[in-house]
Scaffold this active site. Structure first.
Site, PDB file in Angstrom:
ATOM      1  N   GLU A 186      -6.516   5.086   8.028  1.00 42.84           N
ATOM      2  CA  GLU A 186      -6.232   6.512   7.776  1.00 42.84           C
ATOM      3  C   GLU A 186      -7.476   7.206   7.234  1.00 42.84           C
ATOM      4  O   GLU A 186      -7.732   8.368   7.546  1.00 42.84           O
ATOM      5  CB  GLU A 186      -5.033   6.634   6.813  1.00 42.84           C
ATOM      6  CG  GLU A 186      -3.730   6.350   7.542  1.00 42.84           C
ATOM      7  CD  GLU A 186      -2.618   5.783   6.675  1.00 42.84           C
ATOM      8  OE1 GLU A 186      -2.723   5.818   5.443  1.00 42.84           O
ATOM      9  OE2 GLU A 186      -1.638   5.277   7.264  1.00 42.84           O
ATOM     10  N   GLY A 242       2.659   2.462  10.894  1.00 40.71           N
ATOM     11  CA  GLY A 242       3.643   3.529  10.747  1.00 40.71           C
ATOM     12  C   GLY A 242       4.388   3.879  12.020  1.00 40.71           C
ATOM     13  O   GLY A 242       5.059   4.904  12.095  1.00 40.71           O
ATOM     14  N   GLY A 285       2.886  -1.001   4.357  1.00 37.84           N
ATOM     15  CA  GLY A 285       2.846   0.413   4.006  1.00 37.84           C
ATOM     16  C   GLY A 285       4.247   0.928   3.723  1.00 37.84           C
ATOM     17  O   GLY A 285       4.797   0.756   2.635  1.00 37.84           O
ATOM     18  N   GLY A 286       4.865   1.539   4.721  1.00 39.64           N
ATOM     19  CA  GLY A 286       6.168   2.196   4.565  1.00 39.64           C
ATOM     20  C   GLY A 286       7.205   1.352   3.834  1.00 39.64           C
ATOM     21  O   GLY A 286       7.880   1.846   2.911  1.00 39.64           O
ATOM     22  N   GLU A 289      -5.458  -4.566  10.991  1.00 36.99           N
ATOM     23  CA  GLU A 289      -4.401  -3.569  11.134  1.00 36.99           C
ATOM     24  C   GLU A 289      -4.633  -2.778  12.417  1.00 36.99           C
ATOM     25  O   GLU A 289      -5.422  -1.809  12.412  1.00 36.99           O
ATOM     26  CB  GLU A 289      -4.424  -2.594   9.954  1.00 36.99           C
ATOM     27  CG  GLU A 289      -4.166  -3.219   8.620  1.00 36.99           C
ATOM     28  CD  GLU A 289      -3.589  -2.193   7.646  1.00 36.99           C
ATOM     29  OE1 GLU A 289      -2.404  -2.313   7.302  1.00 36.99           O
ATOM     30  OE2 GLU A 289      -4.305  -1.261   7.280  1.00 36.99           O
ATOM     31  N   ASN A 319       0.863  -1.185   0.000  1.00 39.80           N
ATOM     32  CA  ASN A 319       0.000   0.000   0.000  1.00 39.80           C
ATOM     33  C   ASN A 319       0.899   1.235   0.000  1.00 39.80           C
ATOM     34  O   ASN A 319       1.486   1.574   1.021  1.00 39.80           O
ATOM     35  CB  ASN A 319      -0.889  -0.033   1.255  1.00 39.80           C
ATOM     36  CG  ASN A 319      -1.650   1.266   1.456  1.00 39.80           C
ATOM     37  OD1 ASN A 319      -1.830   2.050   0.524  1.00 39.80           O
ATOM     38  ND2 ASN A 319      -2.103   1.489   2.687  1.00 39.80           N
ATOM     39  N   TRP A 320       0.980   1.886  -1.157  1.00 35.16           N
ATOM     40  CA  TRP A 320       1.909   3.017  -1.269  1.00 35.16           C
ATOM     41  C   TRP A 320       1.374   4.292  -0.640  1.00 35.16           C
ATOM     42  O   TRP A 320       2.084   5.281  -0.557  1.00 35.16           O
ATOM     43  CB  TRP A 320       2.212   3.293  -2.752  1.00 35.16           C
ATOM     44  CG  TRP A 320       2.951   2.196  -3.450  1.00 35.16           C
ATOM     45  CD1 TRP A 320       3.373   1.009  -2.911  1.00 35.16           C
ATOM     46  CD2 TRP A 320       3.354   2.172  -4.817  1.00 35.16           C
ATOM     47  NE1 TRP A 320       4.015   0.262  -3.863  1.00 35.16           N
ATOM     48  CE2 TRP A 320       4.012   0.960  -5.052  1.00 35.16           C
ATOM     49  CE3 TRP A 320       3.209   3.072  -5.878  1.00 35.16           C
ATOM     50  CZ2 TRP A 320       4.541   0.608  -6.287  1.00 35.16           C
ATOM     51  CZ3 TRP A 320       3.728   2.731  -7.119  1.00 35.16           C
ATOM     52  CH2 TRP A 320       4.390   1.509  -7.313  1.00 35.16           C
ATOM     53  N   LYS A 321       0.093   4.303  -0.296  1.00 37.70           N
ATOM     54  CA  LYS A 321      -0.540   5.509   0.279  1.00 37.70           C
ATOM     55  C   LYS A 321      -0.340   6.685  -0.680  1.00 37.70           C
ATOM     56  O   LYS A 321      -0.288   6.464  -1.895  1.00 37.70           O
ATOM     57  CB  LYS A 321       0.022   5.785   1.671  1.00 37.70           C
ATOM     58  CG  LYS A 321      -0.003   4.532   2.556  1.00 37.70           C
ATOM     59  CD  LYS A 321       0.248   4.794   4.002  1.00 37.70           C
ATOM     60  CE  LYS A 321       0.223   3.481   4.766  1.00 37.70           C
ATOM     61  NZ  LYS A 321       0.204   3.646   6.206  1.00 37.70           N
ATOM     62  N   HIS A 363      -9.453   1.819   5.026  1.00 35.33           N
ATOM     63  CA  HIS A 363      -8.158   1.859   5.711  1.00 35.33           C
ATOM     64  C   HIS A 363      -8.275   2.795   6.906  1.00 35.33           C
ATOM     65  O   HIS A 363      -9.007   3.787   6.857  1.00 35.33           O
ATOM     66  CB  HIS A 363      -7.085   2.359   4.742  1.00 35.33           C
ATOM     67  CG  HIS A 363      -5.705   2.260   5.312  1.00 35.33           C
ATOM     68  ND1 HIS A 363      -5.216   3.199   6.199  1.00 35.33           N
ATOM     69  CD2 HIS A 363      -4.740   1.336   5.162  1.00 35.33           C
ATOM     70  CE1 HIS A 363      -3.982   2.843   6.552  1.00 35.33           C
ATOM     71  NE2 HIS A 363      -3.668   1.712   5.938  1.00 35.33           N
ATOM     72  N   SER A 395       3.486  -1.911  10.464  1.00 37.06           N
ATOM     73  CA  SER A 395       4.927  -2.005  10.697  1.00 37.06           C
ATOM     74  C   SER A 395       5.525  -3.363  10.314  1.00 37.06           C
ATOM     75  O   SER A 395       6.393  -3.893  11.022  1.00 37.06           O
ATOM     76  CB  SER A 395       5.266  -1.648  12.148  1.00 37.06           C
ATOM     77  OG  SER A 395       4.953  -0.279  12.393  1.00 37.06           O
TER      78      SER A 395
END
Ligand code: PGA
Length: 255
Positions: free
Chosen positions: A100, A176, A236-237, A170, A12-14, A98, A215
């Protein structure tokens, strides 16, 4: 014991990477994923990079994914993108709700439900994201929060459609932050999700893959993927770094 589901590694590149950055990233990542035939890998760039990434993924086993969709197929919904539009771009999977989006855009469980159904209607494979925040966990409410997120968002989804659904557990406190859930925490919550899916879908629940997100790194992926109840990871990251994501996707196949 049911056979293990085919694992899914999802990047997931956001809101990262322009279309040209995405192209360069995928060109360097793809050869590193080529030998992974016993698992599914998917990449979710921002909307503006979908076409460019779709062209590069053609002919490879890596699937294209989107980060969100709207619940109507077309109409006066300025700024929104429908499942039909995503489908034509070559999208296979789409994230729904998600954390966010739940937190920053006040996306509700009701909206999540509408989006899950819109994704299924458009021939996409939704990944419904659920998870408790830090305060909810501290108050001993993690299980009830996740159970209610699932029940509200999946109400109205037919049993016959369960095989196209994925859930991502999640925990918000792990996203993150560099503090992933422990194997024990992940296992407990994944088994709870599986039980709730059984209540909703009966035997068809066994076809739903349950991913862990929060993470995930090259250092913890092998242990997470060896954890009972974990059928994949939502990254993610670390999905923004070619070497890290390639290593995560190549997690050691465990019994
Ligand atoms: P993270 O994000 O891997 O950077 O924690 C996961 C996610 O938000 O899907």
């Amino acid at each position: 014991m049911t056979p293990r589901a085919r694992p899914l590694v999802f990047g997931n590149w956001k809101m990262h990477m322009t279309a040209s950055e995405a192209e360069a990233h995928v060109r360097s990542l793809l050869p590193r994923l080529a030998s992974l035939s016993d698992r599914d890998v998917a990449l979710a760039p921002p909307y503006t990079a979908l076409w460019a990434v779709a062209a590069l993924l053609r002919g490879s086993a890596v699937r294209l994914a989107a980060q969100d969709l709207f619940w109507e197929d077309e109409g006066p919904y300025t700024g929104e993108i429908s499942g039909v539009m995503l489908q034509e771009c070559g999208v296979t999977y789409v994230l729904v709700a998600h954390s966010e989006r739940r937190r920053l855009l006040e996306e509700t469980d009701r909206a999540a439900g509408l989006k899950v159904r819109a994704a299924l209607r458009s021939g996409l494979r939704p990944i419904l994201c659920v998870g408790e925040d830090e305060a909810e966990r501290a108050a001993g409410r993690a299980a009830s929060v996740v159970r209610s997120q699932l029940a509200l968002a999946l109400e109205g989804t037919a049993r016959a459609e369960a095989s196209r659904l994925q859930i991502a557990y999640e925990p918000v406190w792990a996203i993150g932050t560099g503090h992933a859930a422990t194997a024990a925490q992940a296992s407990e919550m994944h088994l709870l999700v599986r039980r709730e899916l059984r209540v909703l879908f009966g035997d068809a629940a066994s076809e739903v893959r349950i991913l862990y997100g929060g993470s995930v790194t090259p250092q913890n992926v092998d242990e997470l993927m060896a954890t009972q109840g974990v059928d994949g990871v939502l990254v993610g990251g670390a999905s923004l770094k070619v070497e890290e994501f390639a290593r995560i996707a190549a997690f050691r196949a465990l019994p």
